[in-house]
Design a protein around this motif. Structure first.
Motif, PDB file in Angstrom:
ATOM      1  N   ILE A 146       0.840  -1.202   0.000  1.00  0.00           N
ATOM      2  CA  ILE A 146       0.000   0.000   0.000  1.00  0.00           C
ATOM      3  C   ILE A 146       0.872   1.249   0.000  1.00  0.00           C
ATOM      4  N   ASN A 181       2.463   1.773  -3.278  1.00  0.00           N
ATOM      5  CA  ASN A 181       1.491   2.118  -4.310  1.00  0.00           C
ATOM      6  C   ASN A 181       1.033   3.562  -4.215  1.00  0.00           C
ATOM      7  N   VAL A 229      -6.920   2.280  -2.789  1.00  0.00           N
ATOM      8  CA  VAL A 229      -5.737   1.425  -2.679  1.00  0.00           C
ATOM      9  C   VAL A 229      -5.797   0.608  -1.387  1.00  0.00           C
ATOM     10  N   ALA A 230      -6.210   1.221  -0.303  1.00  0.00           N
ATOM     11  CA  ALA A 230      -6.306   0.501   0.980  1.00  0.00           C
ATOM     12  C   ALA A 230      -7.344  -0.620   0.899  1.00  0.00           C
ATOM     13  N   GLY A 266      -5.944  -3.352  -1.183  1.00  0.00           N
ATOM     14  CA  GLY A 266      -4.924  -4.054  -0.401  1.00  0.00           C
ATOM     15  C   GLY A 266      -5.541  -5.052   0.562  1.00  0.00           C
TER      16      GLY A 266
END
Length: 140
Positions: free
Chosen positions: A29, A32, A121-122, A125
């Motif tokens: 994460i 990214n 993104v989180a 992930g």
């Protein structure tokens, strides 16, 4: 970290190398999200520079711009929530880097686009880490 694979490949790879799923997720994460604000702010300038200085890459720039506009059509209706959902879907071509490109071409303000990107993104992930863990437990 490469744009196509992003954390979708980094998390399983990290776990395969012996990292715990949580460590692999956190590292993926962070890796990214670091470039996302820079992509949102500078990608148009970079594309313009590439067109002027490296005309052989015009077809690549055209392809990237076309991709951003096509993906942007899906995001436009729901704005920042749409951007979050788009980035959160753990499929190739829907990650943070593409989301940042979309945000740049939709002229989304950085202060609103970045939280949406980071959230997506989180979420991605967490989903990929869960799937990696399930596969790891199933195999072992």
């Amino acid at each position: 970290m490469v744009p196509i694979i992003e954390l979708r490949g980094a998390i399983p790879f990290g776990v395969a190398l012996g990292l715990s799923p949580g460590t692999a997720m956190l590292a993926s994460i962070l890796g990214n999200v670091i470039p996302l604000p820079f992509i949102v702010v500078y990608i148009r300038r970079i594309f313009l520079w590439m067109r002027r200085r490296l005309p052989k890459l015009n077809s690549l720039v055209d392809k990237m711009e076309k991709k951003a506009h096509l993906k942007g059509a899906k995001v436009t209706r729901y704005k920042y929530l749409g951007l979050t959902i788009f980035v959160a879907i753990p499929l190739p071509g829907t990650g943070g880097w593409t989301g940042a490109l979309v945000a740049a071409f939709l002229d989304m303000p950085l202060r609103k686009a970045v939280p949406a990107l980071f959230s997506g993104v989180a979420i991605a992930g967490c989903v990929v880490t869960f799937l990696t863990y399930v596969v790891q437990v199933t195999i072992l």
